[in-house]
Design a protein around this motif. Structure first.
Motif, mmCIF file in Angstrom:
data_model
loop_
_atom_site.group_PDB
_atom_site.id
_atom_site.type_symbol
_atom_site.label_atom_id
_atom_site.label_comp_id
_atom_site.label_asym_id
_atom_site.label_seq_id
_atom_site.Cartn_x
_atom_site.Cartn_y
_atom_site.Cartn_z
ATOM 1 N N ARG A 129 0.682 -1.131 -0.207
ATOM 2 C CA ARG A 129 -0.115 -0.036 -0.105
ATOM 3 C C ARG A 129 0.973 1.005 -0.126
ATOM 4 N N ALA A 176 0.613 4.869 1.631
ATOM 5 C CA ALA A 176 -0.318 5.441 2.892
ATOM 6 C C ALA A 176 0.194 6.932 3.059
ATOM 7 N N PRO A 177 0.092 7.898 2.053
ATOM 8 C CA PRO A 177 0.538 9.098 2.304
ATOM 9 C C PRO A 177 -0.559 9.871 3.380
ATOM 10 N N SER A 178 0.007 10.693 3.889
ATOM 11 C CA SER A 178 -0.544 11.984 4.537
ATOM 12 C C SER A 178 -0.934 13.288 3.606
ATOM 13 N N GLU A 186 -4.053 8.855 4.617
ATOM 14 C CA GLU A 186 -3.963 9.097 6.018
ATOM 15 C C GLU A 186 -4.431 10.317 6.194
ATOM 16 N N HIS A 202 10.951 5.926 8.966
ATOM 17 C CA HIS A 202 9.862 5.508 9.956
ATOM 18 C C HIS A 202 10.449 3.980 10.561
HETATM 19 N N1 GLU Z 1 1.401 8.715 6.577
HETATM 20 C C1 GLU Z 1 2.763 8.121 6.631
HETATM 21 C C2 GLU Z 1 3.680 8.765 5.857
HETATM 22 O O1 GLU Z 1 3.445 9.404 4.893
HETATM 23 C C3 GLU Z 1 2.818 6.698 6.438
HETATM 24 C C4 GLU Z 1 3.963 5.868 6.409
HETATM 25 C C5 GLU Z 1 3.764 4.402 5.998
HETATM 26 O O2 GLU Z 1 3.926 4.270 4.738
HETATM 27 O O3 GLU Z 1 3.606 3.678 6.852
HETATM 28 O O4 GLU Z 1 4.603 9.174 6.225
#
Ligand code: GLU
Length: 435
Positions: A6, A8-10, A42, A171
């Motif tokens: 996936r 999962a951007p903010s 996100e 992360h």
């Molecule tokens: N929303 C987080 C970011 O953009 C997600 C990080 C992830 O991929 O788990 O850094």
């Protein structure tokens, strides 16, 4: 088990190339494995995750041709589930409540780290470990009742059945916490792979200050989505041979996490520009013309299609980015084009030039047919009989008809302009600069 990755951007409005590279790697990995690539937005930061920010993100994915499986999951729709999971952890004694800082503002929910050393094998970085004493308990629900990133991120990865989490190495530290959460929630821990940072020449994270850092910047500067995709794919991954310009299919076939590098990747805009030029060359005539017409339209230039297509044919092999097109062809579409001052001074305002231009004009007028071959022969004959140097004839002619010293080969250029435009421009140049 089917691979599921996936992105999962903010959403914040601007989409950083580092984020898009993570999306590309997740997409390539899923497609290579015959798995699925999902999108999770996100969007819990209500102030930044505006509809415009979300649209910018979806547009960027579209521009790169990153197709997703299923519907996007919006994290804000999952708040209830996140809070229920926190209650469950509390009930099991795996979390506790505390009035952090004793401010009387209410209690947060805090996750209890298990108190053992933690390790995982990162798909790119290899074995990663962290000692128990370096891992503290952490907040999973704020005192205002909203779930924290760690809890939401892990629960949604479980919900979406994610098998491989591929994300930036900012992360890595979070991952130790996330693994503890997966275990406490009774879920399988996915595979993790952390991508090295994209850095500037000084080895610092590549940011806006270093130049274009957002996908929209590159789009505005005239880069093609396919070229930037290819460039970013190679920024930290290699197919294992010296291939650089690759089709999607080739990238999908060759993509593995093992071939991702663990050291930081440095942006090289010259290489990107070169690669974009290669993609411009790969466009079909129709694709190129469509892009060029669009560029003219955006610049407010009205162009007669048949003539414009001939003009595009002259420049297409020289164009590196879409943004090159208008400056390269502008003079074909207006009689009010600008003259390069230096060229005028050095090549036009010299003894004998007015005579040369007048003679060239006469030669052109007397030609039975005015085309590439006849103008070529006529000017070469003139160079020979006059005893003038090649440049002493061609440079003034070129500047007279285009205002600049560089451009496509002169004779095809003259043929496209046509006899009357060419002669009028020579006349006007004489009037303007050589009287
Ligand atoms: N929303 C987080 C970011 O953009 C997600 C990080 C992830 O991929 O788990 O850094």
């Amino acid at each position: 088990m089917k691979v599921r990755t996936r992105f999962a951007p903010s959403p914040t409005g601007n989409v950083h190339i580092g984020n898009m590279r993570a999306a590309i790697y997740n997409w390539l990995f899923a497609r290579h494995m015959g798995g699925e690539f999902l999108l999770r937005v996100e969007d819990t930061d209500i102030e930044r995750s505006t509809p415009e920010a979300i649209k910018a993100l979806l547009d960027a994915m579209d521009w790169f041709g990153l197709d997703i499986d299923g519907e996007p999951l919006y994290q804000t729709t999952r708040q209830q589930a996140h809070l229920e999971a926190a209650e469950m952890l509390l009930a099991k004694g795996l979390a506790y409540k505390e009035d952090k800082g004793g401010t009387g503002q209410g209690e947060c929910v805090i996750f209890k780290m298990p108190g053992t050393d933690s390790s995982f094998v990162d798909g790119i970085k290899g074995e990663m470990t962290k000692k128990a004493e370096n891992m503290q308990d952490f907040v999973i629900v704020r005192s205002n009742g909203t779930p924290v990133f760690h809890l939401a991120n892990v629960l949604d990865d479980i919900e979406q059945g994610i098998t491989h989490v591929i994300r930036g190495d900012d992360h890595v530290e979070n991952t130790f916490r996330h693994i503890a959460l997966y275990k406490a929630l009774g879920a399988d821990v996915p595979n993790f792979a952390h991508l090295p940072m994209i850095v500037n020449a000084q080895g610092k994270p590549y940011s806006k200050r270093d130049g274009d850092a957002f996908v929209g910047d590159f789009r505005d500067k005239g880069f093609l989505g396919d070229a930037l995709f290819n460039y970013l794919a190679l920024l930290g991954w290699s197919p294992g041979d010296d291939r650089e310009v690759m089709t999607r299919k080739e990238m999908i076939e060759a993509f593995t996490l093992e071939r991702c590098q663990s050291s930081a990747a440095q942006v090289d805009l010259r290489k990107l520009t070169w690669m974009n030029g290669e993609y411009m060359l790969k466009l079909s005539r129709e694709e190129f013309d469509a892009i060029a017409f669009q560029a003219l339209e955006t610049a407010g230039i009205d162009a007669e299609p048949e003539y414009a297509e001939k003009v595009f044919g002259l420049v297409r092999e020289r164009v590196k980015t879409v943004a090159d097109i208008v400056p390269m062809v502008g003079y074909f579409f207006t009689e009010d084009f600008e003259y390069d001052e230096k060229a005028v001074r050095k090549k036009l305002q010299k003894d004998g030039v007015v005579e040369v231009l007048n003679q060239v004009k006469e030669i052109f007028q007397s030609l039975e047919v005015f085309n590439e071959a006849t103008t070529d022969k006529a000017l070469h004959d003139f160079v020979e009989t006059s005893g003038l140097g090649f440049g002493a004839v061609m440079a003034p002619v070129r500047i007279a008809v285009s205002g600049i010293q560089s451009g496509p080969d002169l004779f095809p250029l003259l043929a496209v302009l046509g006899r009357s435009r060419t002669i009028e421009r020579i006349d006007r140049t004489i009037d303007q600069f050589l009287q």
